[in-house]
Design a protein around this motif. Sequence first.
Motif, PDB file in Angstrom:
ATOM      1  N   PRO A  48       0.808  -1.220   0.000  1.00 13.01           N
ATOM      2  CA  PRO A  48       0.000   0.000   0.000  1.00 13.01           C
ATOM      3  C   PRO A  48       0.850   1.283   0.000  1.00 13.01           C
ATOM      4  N   TYR A  49       2.035   1.216   0.611  1.00 13.29           N
ATOM      5  CA  TYR A  49       2.831   2.452   0.707  1.00 13.29           C
ATOM      6  C   TYR A  49       3.210   2.994  -0.677  1.00 13.29           C
ATOM      7  N   THR A 132       7.875  -4.311  10.616  1.00 11.92           N
ATOM      8  CA  THR A 132       6.894  -3.261  10.933  1.00 11.92           C
ATOM      9  C   THR A 132       6.025  -3.714  12.105  1.00 11.92           C
ATOM     10  N   VAL A 158       1.102  -7.176   7.582  1.00 16.55           N
ATOM     11  CA  VAL A 158       1.553  -6.598   8.850  1.00 16.55           C
ATOM     12  C   VAL A 158       0.621  -7.020   9.985  1.00 16.55           C
ATOM     13  N   GLY A 178     -12.176  -7.830   6.589  1.00 19.18           N
ATOM     14  CA  GLY A 178     -13.216  -7.548   5.612  1.00 19.18           C
ATOM     15  C   GLY A 178     -13.988  -8.765   5.141  1.00 19.18           C
ATOM     16  N   TYR A 198     -15.717  -5.791   9.624  1.00 18.53           N
ATOM     17  CA  TYR A 198     -16.139  -4.385   9.644  1.00 18.53           C
ATOM     18  C   TYR A 198     -17.031  -4.037   8.449  1.00 18.53           C
ATOM     19  N   LYS A 199     -17.054  -4.934   7.442  1.00 16.49           N
ATOM     20  CA  LYS A 199     -17.885  -4.646   6.254  1.00 16.49           C
ATOM     21  C   LYS A 199     -19.343  -5.022   6.497  1.00 16.49           C
ATOM     22  N   THR A 221      -3.856   0.134  11.084  1.00 17.87           N
ATOM     23  CA  THR A 221      -3.270   0.159   9.741  1.00 17.87           C
ATOM     24  C   THR A 221      -4.222   0.782   8.721  1.00 17.87           C
ATOM     25  N   GLY A 244      -0.565   2.660   9.482  1.00 17.96           N
ATOM     26  CA  GLY A 244      -0.938   2.973   8.103  1.00 17.96           C
ATOM     27  C   GLY A 244      -2.345   3.529   8.025  1.00 17.96           C
ATOM     28  N   GLY A 322      -8.980  -5.775  -0.874  1.00 18.15           N
ATOM     29  CA  GLY A 322      -8.992  -6.756   0.218  1.00 18.15           C
ATOM     30  C   GLY A 322      -8.926  -8.187  -0.283  1.00 18.15           C
ATOM     31  N   GLY A 326      -2.815 -12.442   4.233  1.00 21.13           N
ATOM     32  CA  GLY A 326      -1.380 -12.463   4.532  1.00 21.13           C
ATOM     33  C   GLY A 326      -0.630 -11.587   3.542  1.00 21.13           C
TER      34      GLY A 326
HETATM   35  N1  LIG Z   1       4.503   2.203   9.016  1.00 21.60           N
HETATM   36  C1  LIG Z   1       5.209   1.362   8.263  1.00 21.60           C
HETATM   37  O1  LIG Z   1       6.439   1.347   8.247  1.00 21.60           O
HETATM   38  C2  LIG Z   1       4.443   0.402   7.390  1.00 21.60           C
HETATM   39  C3  LIG Z   1       5.090  -0.679   6.760  1.00 21.60           C
HETATM   40  C4  LIG Z   1       4.316  -1.588   6.019  1.00 21.60           C
HETATM   41  C5  LIG Z   1       2.950  -1.376   5.884  1.00 21.60           C
HETATM   42  N2  LIG Z   1       2.387  -0.291   6.503  1.00 21.60           N
HETATM   43  C6  LIG Z   1       0.952  -0.060   6.413  1.00 21.60           C
HETATM   44  O2  LIG Z   1       0.279  -1.149   7.027  1.00 21.60           O
HETATM   45  C7  LIG Z   1      -0.962  -1.363   6.351  1.00 21.60           C
HETATM   46  C8  LIG Z   1      -1.035  -2.818   5.895  1.00 21.60           C
HETATM   47  O3  LIG Z   1      -0.020  -3.035   4.939  1.00 21.60           O
HETATM   48  P1  LIG Z   1       0.254  -4.503   4.385  1.00 21.60           P
HETATM   49  O4  LIG Z   1       1.391  -4.394   3.443  1.00 21.60           O
HETATM   50  O5  LIG Z   1       0.351  -5.465   5.501  1.00 21.60           O
HETATM   51  O6  LIG Z   1      -1.051  -4.769   3.513  1.00 21.60           O
HETATM   52  P2  LIG Z   1      -2.159  -5.866   3.788  1.00 21.60           P
HETATM   53  O7  LIG Z   1      -2.730  -5.606   5.152  1.00 21.60           O
HETATM   54  O8  LIG Z   1      -1.597  -7.205   3.522  1.00 21.60           O
HETATM   55  O9  LIG Z   1      -3.234  -5.563   2.663  1.00 21.60           O
HETATM   56  C9  LIG Z   1      -4.083  -4.515   2.761  1.00 21.60           C
HETATM   57  C10 LIG Z   1      -5.385  -4.924   3.486  1.00 21.60           C
HETATM   58  O10 LIG Z   1      -6.019  -3.730   3.944  1.00 21.60           O
HETATM   59  C11 LIG Z   1      -7.388  -3.951   4.044  1.00 21.60           C
HETATM   60  N3  LIG Z   1      -8.084  -2.781   3.477  1.00 21.60           N
HETATM   61  C12 LIG Z   1      -8.041  -2.328   2.212  1.00 21.60           C
HETATM   62  N4  LIG Z   1      -8.796  -1.234   2.068  1.00 21.60           N
HETATM   63  C13 LIG Z   1      -9.340  -0.998   3.295  1.00 21.60           C
HETATM   64  C14 LIG Z   1     -10.233  -0.004   3.802  1.00 21.60           C
HETATM   65  N5  LIG Z   1     -10.724   0.972   3.012  1.00 21.60           N
HETATM   66  N6  LIG Z   1     -10.593  -0.069   5.097  1.00 21.60           N
HETATM   67  C15 LIG Z   1     -10.123  -1.052   5.906  1.00 21.60           C
HETATM   68  N7  LIG Z   1      -9.277  -2.017   5.491  1.00 21.60           N
HETATM   69  C16 LIG Z   1      -8.886  -1.980   4.203  1.00 21.60           C
HETATM   70  C17 LIG Z   1      -7.735  -5.202   3.227  1.00 21.60           C
HETATM   71  O11 LIG Z   1      -8.143  -6.233   4.116  1.00 21.60           O
HETATM   72  P3  LIG Z   1      -9.681  -6.379   4.588  1.00 21.60           P
HETATM   73  O12 LIG Z   1     -10.285  -7.477   3.764  1.00 21.60           O
HETATM   74  O13 LIG Z   1      -9.558  -6.748   6.023  1.00 21.60           O
HETATM   75  O14 LIG Z   1     -10.356  -5.071   4.339  1.00 21.60           O
HETATM   76  C18 LIG Z   1      -6.415  -5.576   2.566  1.00 21.60           C
HETATM   77  O15 LIG Z   1      -6.237  -6.970   2.456  1.00 21.60           O
HETATM   78  C19 LIG Z   1      -1.046  -0.346   5.230  1.00 21.60           C
HETATM   79  O16 LIG Z   1      -1.743   0.790   5.688  1.00 21.60           O
HETATM   80  C20 LIG Z   1       0.410   0.012   4.995  1.00 21.60           C
HETATM   81  O17 LIG Z   1       0.575   1.271   4.416  1.00 21.60           O
HETATM   82  C21 LIG Z   1       3.097   0.582   7.234  1.00 21.60           C
END
Ligand SMILES: NC(=O)c1ccc[n+]([C@@H]2O[C@H](COP(=O)([O-])OP(=O)(O)OC[C@H]3O[C@@H](n4cnc5c(N)ncnc54)[C@H](OP(=O)(O)O)[C@@H]3O)[C@@H](O)[C@H]2O)c1
Length: 332
Positions: A48-49, A132, A158, A178, A198-199, A221, A244, A322, A326
């Motif tokens: 997502p980033y 993370t 994450v 979701g 939450y959906k 996140t 996030g 979504g 993993g």
């Molecule tokens: N701070 C840091 O250093 C860092 C590092 C890595 C990632 N992150 C952040 O951590 C978060 C997760 O990243 P990830 O790489 O592990 O991705 P991920 O969780 O594997 O994939 C994204 C998931 O977010 C959920 N999602 C998508 N749109 C949404 C919405 N509008 N409302 C609620 N949930 C939603 C979906 O699951 P559902 O089916 O549950 O909706 C989707 O599967 C992101 O925000 C990312 O930017 C931050």
Amino acid sequence: MVKAKVFVYQRRFDGWPKEGDLKLVEEELPPVKNGEFLAEAVYLSVDPYSRVFSSRLPLGAPFLGYQIAKVLESKNPKFPIGRHVFGYFGWRTHTVVKDEPSGMFPPPVLVPEWKDVPLSYFLGVLGMTGNTAYFGVLEICQPKKGDVVLVSAAAGGVGSVAGQIFKIKGCTVIGLVGTEEKGKWLVNELGFDNFINYKTADLDKALSEVAPKGIDCYFDTVGGHITNTVLSHMNEFGRIGICGTISSANEDNETSAPFNLSHIVGKQIKMEGFTVLRWPNRQSEGMVQNHKWIQEGRLKTRETVTEGFENAFKAFLDLFLGNNIGKAVVEI
Ligand SMILES: NC(=O)c1ccc[n+]([C@@H]2O[C@H](COP(=O)([O-])OP(=O)(O)OC[C@H]3O[C@@H](n4cnc5c(N)ncnc54)[C@H](OP(=O)(O)O)[C@@H]3O)[C@@H](O)[C@H]2O)c1
């Protein structure tokens, strides 16, 4: 002459990423010079980033991403031929790499030769994703035994690791997801205590039911309206780690998620954003500990693997839909 396939950032995103925003091109690579090596991508991470940071990316540049790649040719003894490296090379199949940071991203590192885990784990639970979760949980949220914890996007890369680390630390853990399938995976296989879809649920009501004594810690996140609702369920002196904001990643106006800050004041909540890049000298610590927990059977992981570099854009879009469970990776 080696030719690389590269997804370049062709047109600024306007809302959700669309076909045509990225363009797949071929690029002829220059010869490898002293100090450099040639890397061939094996696994590409979609994250997502990349959408969030795209506003900083010039048009025409390779799209943002990191990968595990194999060293094909080397004029740098630190990176011998045949070894695998982790690097922020962008969405490209082949790269001539210098051993130096690239913008805000750290230089490439060798992937450990651990035989008991798949190579792709070094993009997920043993890579940036796992770290993370590791640093976000332990350094930002500082869980205490008995804490009631909520994790959003809990079945993602994450979130699924973060929730399990909270469990290892003796917390009661609730995941926001979701789909029912994701929730059942969390509870039945990862040991989460409960989940909320939450959906389909009334989130406010569901939180009152699954966390009647309130939430001590929220690993967030997603941000937005979900977080706004969670705030009213936080306990006094609660902690919120902002990892996030995927819910607003595709919105041009990020102010669409107002917080009721009176909860932060009244309940004296500590809310802190973080990025994994804050702990550059401790990355191997997180990787080694997560590996140990995997070996002990206390940390489980799952990947959604998309086959083929050409399909990276679809895998990327699936994050926002979504469709992944993993860590999402692309096998080149
Ligand atoms: N701070 C840091 O250093 C860092 C590092 C890595 C990632 N992150 C952040 O951590 C978060 C997760 O990243 P990830 O790489 O592990 O991705 P991920 O969780 O594997 O994939 C994204 C998931 O977010 C959920 N999602 C998508 N749109 C949404 C919405 N509008 N409302 C609620 N949930 C939603 C979906 O699951 P559902 O089916 O549950 O909706 C989707 O599967 C992101 O925000 C990312 O930017 C931050």
